[in-house]
Design a protein around this motif. Structure first.
Motif, PDB file in Angstrom:
ATOM      1  N   UNK A 121       0.824  -1.208   0.000  1.00  0.00           N
ATOM      2  CA  UNK A 121       0.000   0.000   0.000  1.00  0.00           C
ATOM      3  C   UNK A 121       0.861   1.263   0.000  1.00  0.00           C
ATOM      4  N   UNK A 122       1.991   1.217   0.667  1.00  0.00           N
ATOM      5  CA  UNK A 122       2.900   2.382   0.618  1.00  0.00           C
ATOM      6  C   UNK A 122       3.429   2.590  -0.796  1.00  0.00           C
ATOM      7  N   UNK A 123       3.738   1.504  -1.481  1.00  0.00           N
ATOM      8  CA  UNK A 123       4.225   1.630  -2.861  1.00  0.00           C
ATOM      9  C   UNK A 123       3.119   2.119  -3.798  1.00  0.00           C
ATOM     10  N   UNK A 124       1.896   1.671  -3.564  1.00  0.00           N
ATOM     11  CA  UNK A 124       0.767   2.191  -4.341  1.00  0.00           C
ATOM     12  C   UNK A 124       0.592   3.678  -4.062  1.00  0.00           C
ATOM     13  N   UNK A 125       0.733   4.058  -2.808  1.00  0.00           N
ATOM     14  CA  UNK A 125       0.616   5.478  -2.436  1.00  0.00           C
ATOM     15  C   UNK A 125       1.701   6.304  -3.115  1.00  0.00           C
ATOM     16  N   UNK A 126       2.892   5.774  -3.186  1.00  0.00           N
ATOM     17  CA  UNK A 126       3.975   6.480  -3.882  1.00  0.00           C
ATOM     18  C   UNK A 126       3.641   6.659  -5.367  1.00  0.00           C
ATOM     19  N   UNK A 178      -3.621   4.889   2.531  1.00  0.00           N
ATOM     20  CA  UNK A 178      -3.012   4.486   3.794  1.00  0.00           C
ATOM     21  C   UNK A 178      -3.961   4.637   4.976  1.00  0.00           C
ATOM     22  N   UNK A 179      -5.053   5.367   4.783  1.00  0.00           N
ATOM     23  CA  UNK A 179      -5.998   5.621   5.873  1.00  0.00           C
ATOM     24  C   UNK A 179      -7.035   4.512   6.008  1.00  0.00           C
ATOM     25  N   UNK A 180      -7.519   3.999   4.897  1.00  0.00           N
ATOM     26  CA  UNK A 180      -8.581   2.991   4.932  1.00  0.00           C
ATOM     27  C   UNK A 180      -8.010   1.646   5.377  1.00  0.00           C
ATOM     28  N   UNK A 181      -8.785   0.844   6.104  1.00  0.00           N
ATOM     29  CA  UNK A 181      -8.279  -0.458   6.541  1.00  0.00           C
ATOM     30  C   UNK A 181      -8.140  -1.469   5.416  1.00  0.00           C
ATOM     31  N   UNK A 182      -8.792  -1.209   4.272  1.00  0.00           N
ATOM     32  CA  UNK A 182      -8.740  -2.156   3.166  1.00  0.00           C
ATOM     33  C   UNK A 182      -8.676  -1.399   1.844  1.00  0.00           C
ATOM     34  N   UNK A 183      -7.810  -1.861   0.946  1.00  0.00           N
ATOM     35  CA  UNK A 183      -7.806  -1.414  -0.444  1.00  0.00           C
ATOM     36  C   UNK A 183      -8.273  -2.578  -1.304  1.00  0.00           C
ATOM     37  N   UNK A 184      -8.945  -2.252  -2.391  1.00  0.00           N
ATOM     38  CA  UNK A 184      -9.491  -3.268  -3.281  1.00  0.00           C
ATOM     39  C   UNK A 184      -9.320  -2.804  -4.715  1.00  0.00           C
ATOM     40  N   UNK A 185      -8.751  -3.644  -5.545  1.00  0.00           N
ATOM     41  CA  UNK A 185      -8.668  -3.346  -6.971  1.00  0.00           C
ATOM     42  C   UNK A 185      -9.609  -4.284  -7.708  1.00  0.00           C
ATOM     43  N   UNK A 186     -10.550  -3.702  -8.436  1.00  0.00           N
ATOM     44  CA  UNK A 186     -11.467  -4.481  -9.266  1.00  0.00           C
ATOM     45  C   UNK A 186     -10.960  -4.422 -10.696  1.00  0.00           C
ATOM     46  N   UNK A 187     -10.714  -5.584 -11.269  1.00  0.00           N
ATOM     47  CA  UNK A 187     -10.093  -5.671 -12.588  1.00  0.00           C
ATOM     48  C   UNK A 187     -11.071  -6.241 -13.613  1.00  0.00           C
ATOM     49  N   UNK A 188     -10.695  -6.098 -14.875  1.00  0.00           N
ATOM     50  CA  UNK A 188     -11.467  -6.660 -15.983  1.00  0.00           C
ATOM     51  C   UNK A 188     -10.564  -7.559 -16.806  1.00  0.00           C
ATOM     52  N   UNK A 189     -10.915  -8.839 -16.860  1.00  0.00           N
ATOM     53  CA  UNK A 189     -10.197  -9.810 -17.696  1.00  0.00           C
ATOM     54  C   UNK A 189     -10.806  -9.756 -19.096  1.00  0.00           C
TER      55      UNK A 189
END
Length: 228
Positions: free
Chosen positions: A74-79, A108-119
Motif C-alpha cells: 500500500x505504501x508503494x501504491x501510495x507512492x 493508507x488511511x482505509x483499513x482495506x484497499x481493493x482493486x477491481x479488474x477486468x479480464x
C-alpha cells in the motif's frame, strides 16, 4: 412459480424503494473520513457478492477482486499515486492551490484497499453482446463497482475510488497480466461521517448539473420544449 423461469415482477414496497434511492443519493466518494476499524468478513463478503451480482455482457463476469492489506504494498501504491498526482496538478495551473488542498485518496488511511479488474479474455474471443462494442466488458465491470459502492453505503461503509495512477505502475505493483485491466482502485472502510453533498461540490471544485438540461428526446440536443 418455481424453478429458474421468470418470476412475477412489480415495484418493491415503498420503504424498500426509499432505501434504494437513499443509498444512491447519499453515496459519497470518501477520501479522508475513514476509521481504523477493520471490516468484518461477513460484511466484506456481502459487498463482494453485491459486486458479483452485477449485470455483465454475455454473462461474461469479467471482474476479479484483489484485496490489498499488505502495508508495504500500500505504501508503494501510495507512492505511485503521489507521482501521478504531481503530474495531474500541473494540468490545473489556474486552480492549483485548490487542487493541492483536496485529499484525493485514502490509500493508507482505509483499513482495506481493493482493486477491481477486468479480464478482457474472459468468455473467449466472441462474447454474446460484445461482438460490435469491445468495451462492454469494461462497462460491465463498472457496474460491479457501482453495485459494491451502493451496498457499502447501505452497510455504513465508505468507499473512495482512486483514479490518479499511471496504469503501468499499478499493473506492475499488482502483477497483472497484459489482458487484465485495473478498472477501479478502491479504498474501503467504516466512516464516522460523510459530506451532505459531493465533496468536490462542497469544496467549490464543481457543481452538479441541472437534470433537465441533460435530457434530450429523439436525438442529440432536442428537448421536448423545442417541438414546434
Amino acid at each position: 412459480m418455481t424453478g429458474d423461469g421468470p418470476a412475477p415482477a412489480g415495484p418493491f414496497p415503498q420503504s424498500d424503494r426509499a432505501a434504494v434511492y437513499r443509498a444512491i443519493r447519499q453515496r459519497r466518494d470518501v477520501r479522508g473520513q475513514f476509521l481504523p476499524d477493520p471490516i468484518d468478513d461477513a460484511t466484506l463478503r456481502r459487498l463482494l457478492q453485491a459486486a458479483h451480482d452485477a449485470p455483465s455482457v454475455g454473462l461474461s463476469q469479467p471482474w476479479n477482486f484483489i484485496l490489498i492489506r499488505d502495508p508495504d504494498l500500500r505504501r508503494r501504491v501510495h507512492d505511485a499515486f503521489g507521482t501521478a498526482n504531481s503530474e495531474a496538478a500541473a494540468r490545473f495551473p489556474d486552480r492549483k492551490p485548490l487542487y493541492s488542498s483536496l485529499k484525493l485518496e485514502g490509500i493508507l488511511d482505509a483499513p482495506l484497499n481493493l482493486c477491481i479488474t477486468c479480464d478482457r479474455t474472459r468468455g473467449g474471443p466472441d462474447v454474446l453482446g460484445r461482438t460490435h462494442d469491445l468495451d462492454t466488458d469494461l462497462y460491465s465491470t463498472v457496474c460491479a463497482v457501482q453495485n459494491l459502492w451502493l451496498a457499502a453505503r447501505a452497510e455504513g461503509i465508505g468507499v473512495g475510488w482512486v483514479s490518479i495512477f499511471r496504469q503501468d505502475d499499478l499493473r506492475a505493483l499488482l502483477g497483472l497480466p497484459e489482458h487484465v485491466v485495473p478498472v477501479a482502485y478502491l479504498c474501503i472502510g467504516h466512516v464516522r461521517e460523510l459530506y451532505r453533498e459531493p465533496e468536490l461540490q462542497a469544496r467549490g471544485w464543481a457543481e452538479r448539473l441541472d437534470l433537465d438540461s441533460l435530457i434530450f428526446e429523439d436525438g442529440w440536443g432536442r428537448q421536448s420544449g423545442d417541438r414546434a
